[in-house]
Design a protein around this motif. Structure first.
Motif, PDB file in Angstrom:
ATOM      1  N   VAL A 139     -16.907   9.564   5.220  1.00 33.34           N
ATOM      2  CA  VAL A 139     -18.193   9.122   5.757  1.00 33.34           C
ATOM      3  C   VAL A 139     -18.581   7.821   5.060  1.00 33.34           C
ATOM      4  CG1 VAL A 139     -20.617   9.678   6.128  1.00 33.34           C
ATOM      5  CG2 VAL A 139     -18.907  11.510   6.126  1.00 33.34           C
ATOM      6  N   PRO A 140     -18.713   6.726   5.802  1.00 27.81           N
ATOM      7  CA  PRO A 140     -19.069   5.448   5.179  1.00 27.81           C
ATOM      8  C   PRO A 140     -20.546   5.410   4.811  1.00 27.81           C
ATOM      9  CG  PRO A 140     -18.964   5.192   7.538  1.00 27.81           C
ATOM     10  CD  PRO A 140     -18.535   6.604   7.256  1.00 27.81           C
ATOM     11  N   SER A 141     -20.924   4.389   4.070  1.00 27.19           N
ATOM     12  CA  SER A 141     -22.328   4.200   3.710  1.00 27.19           C
ATOM     13  C   SER A 141     -23.070   3.377   4.754  1.00 27.19           C
ATOM     14  CB  SER A 141     -22.434   3.502   2.349  1.00 27.19           C
ATOM     15  OG  SER A 141     -21.865   4.299   1.346  1.00 27.19           O
ATOM     16  N   PHE A 142     -22.319   2.690   5.612  1.00 29.12           N
ATOM     17  CA  PHE A 142     -22.928   1.901   6.678  1.00 29.12           C
ATOM     18  C   PHE A 142     -22.180   2.175   7.966  1.00 29.12           C
ATOM     19  CE2 PHE A 142     -23.617  -1.729   9.396  1.00 29.12           C
ATOM     20  CZ  PHE A 142     -24.979  -1.938   9.269  1.00 29.12           C
ATOM     21  N   HIS A 143     -22.907   2.622   8.981  1.00 28.91           N
ATOM     22  CA  HIS A 143     -22.286   3.010  10.236  1.00 28.91           C
ATOM     23  C   HIS A 143     -23.370   3.096  11.311  1.00 28.91           C
ATOM     24  CE1 HIS A 143     -20.344   5.575  13.253  1.00 28.91           C
ATOM     25  NE2 HIS A 143     -19.199   5.227  12.707  1.00 28.91           N
TER      26      HIS A 143
END
Length: 335
Positions: free
Chosen positions: A161-165
Motif C-alpha cells: 500500500v503506497p503513501s500516495f495513491h
C-alpha cells in the motif's frame, strides 16, 4: 473512465487524475460507515491570536486521531469492489498512515504488516499494534522503511500500500469537502505536506466545489523535498532533520503528487520546529486540543504570515493529535 497510480485501479477520476465531486461524495459514504463528519470551529482565541477569522478543522477527532483514516477506508473499499482484496498488505509509515491501513485491514479481515523507522513514536507504534498490525522497525528514516516494505511485499507476494495513491486521495478529500462546504467563505487554507495526499486532496475538493480560495502548502523547514522539488520542477531529495514534525518528515517527494500539486498551490511556507512547538502550545491554550507536530504546522504557517491575512477568513487543519506524552509534556513545559 478508470486509471492507475502505483498499480491499483482508481474510481471515477478527473482527467487530471484528481477525484471528481461524484467520487468524493461516494467516498464520503464509505467514510461515514465508520464515523461522521469531523467538526470545524472558529475559535475566538485563535482568531484573536491570528488577527483575523480562523477556522480549525478537527481531524484529530477521527477514530485514529488523524485524517489518514479516510484514505485507508476508501483504498480498501476500492480493492474489495475490484475483487482484488489481498490476503496481506504491507506499508511503511511514521504512524498515522499505518493506523489508517491497520484500521481498514482489520475491518476487511486482511493481515497487515507495517514498517517504521527506528526511533519512531512509541505511542503511534502502540496504537498500530492495538489494531492488529505486525510492526517491523527498519531503517533510519521513512524512505528507508518504505524501500524495505516494497522489498518485503515482493518477497511475500503481499500487496504494497503506497503513501500516495488516487484511492487514498478520494478518502482524504472528504475532509476538505466537509470543510469547504461548512465554511464557504474561506479565503485561504493552509495544508501541511508530508507525502502530498493532504494538499492534493484539498486541491481536489476546491476544484470539485468550484471554490476560489487559495491553497497554501506547508512544509517543515527541516524536510524541504517538496519545496525544493516544486521550485526545480522535478523531484529533489532533501535531508530530514525535524525533531517534531514526523508526519512531514519526507526525504523524497512523490512525483505523482508533485505533478498534481504544482499548478494549484498558491505558495509554500516553511515552518521551523520552534514555530511548530509554539503552535502546539497555542492550539492547546486556545482550544484545549492536542496537536502533534504536523497537526500544528498549518496554524504555525498562518501565524508566520498573519500580517498578510488581515480581513481574510483563514482555514487551518489540526490534522493529527498523535504525539507521544513525553514529547507533549516537554513542548508544553517549554512555555
Amino acid at each position: 473512465m478508470s486509471t492507475t497510480l502505483h498499480g491499483t485501479p482508481t474510481v471515477t477520476p478527473r482527467a487530471d487524475g484528481l477525484p471528481s465531486l461524484r467520487a468524493i461524495e461516494e467516498a464520503a459514504g464509505v467514510v461515514y460507515r465508520e464515523f461522521q463528519a469531523t467538526p470545524q470551529y472558529r475559535w475566538g482565541l485563535s482568531s484573536q491570536r491570528l488577527g483575523t477569522d480562523c477556522w480549525i478543522k478537527h481531524e484529530n477527532h477521527t477514530p485514529v486521531g488523524a485524517f489518514k483514516i479516510r484514505g485507508g477506508l476508501t483504498y480498501f473499499d476500492a480493492l474489495k469492489k475490484s475483487g482484488t482484496l489481498p490476503l496481506e498488505v504491507i506499508s511503511a509509515t511514521r504512524g498515522n498512515h499505518g493506523q489508517s491501513i491497520g484500521w481498514a485491514a482489520r475491518a476487511h479481515g486482511v493481515a497487515c504488516t507495517i514498517v517504521v523507522p527506528h526511533g519512531n513514536s512509541i505511542e503511534k507504534n502502540a496504537a498500530m499494534r492495538a489494531l492488529g498490525v505486525t510492526l517491523i522497525e527498519h531503517g533510519q528514516d521513512f524512505q528507508e522503511s518504505r524501500e524495505f516494505a516494497i522489498q518485503l511485499a515482493a518477497e511475500r507476494g503481499a500487496h504494497m500500500v503506497p503513501s500516495f495513491h488516487a484511492d487514498l486521495l478520494r478518502g482524504v478529500a472528504t475532509s476538505w469537502w466537509e470543510f469547504m462546504q461548512a465554511v464557504p467563505q474561506l479565503d485561504v487554507v493552509y495544508v501541511p505536506i508530508g507525502q502530498g495526499s493532504g494538499a492534493c486532496s484539498a486541491i481536489a475538493a476546491k476544484l470539485a466545489l468550484g471554490r476560489k480560495l487559495r491553497i497554501v502548502g506547508v512544509v517543515s523547514a527541516h524536510a524541504t523535498t517538496y519545496a525544493d522539488s516544486l521550485a526545480a520542477g522535478r523531484v529533489v531529495e532533501a535531508p530530514v532533520t525535524t525533531r517534531l514534525a514526523d508526519g512531514m518528515a519526507c526525504r523524497i517527494a512523490d512525483p505523482a503528487a508533485l505533478e498534481l500539486m504544482a499548478p494549484h498551490i498558491d505558495h509554500l511556507v516553511q515552518v521551523t520546529d520552534d514555530e511548530v512547538a509554539q503552535a502546539m502550545r497555542d492550539l492547546y491554550a486556545d482550544t484545549h486540543n492536542v496537536a502533534e507536530g504536523a497537526g500544528a504546522a498549518s496554524f504555525a504557517a498562518a501565524m508566520q504570515e498573519r500580517s498578510e491575512l488581515k480581513g481574510q477568513v483563514v482555514g487551518t487543519t489540526l490534522c493529527g493529535s498523535n504525539v507521544d506524552s513525553t514529547t507533549l509534556a516537554s513542548v508544553l513545559g517549554a512555555c
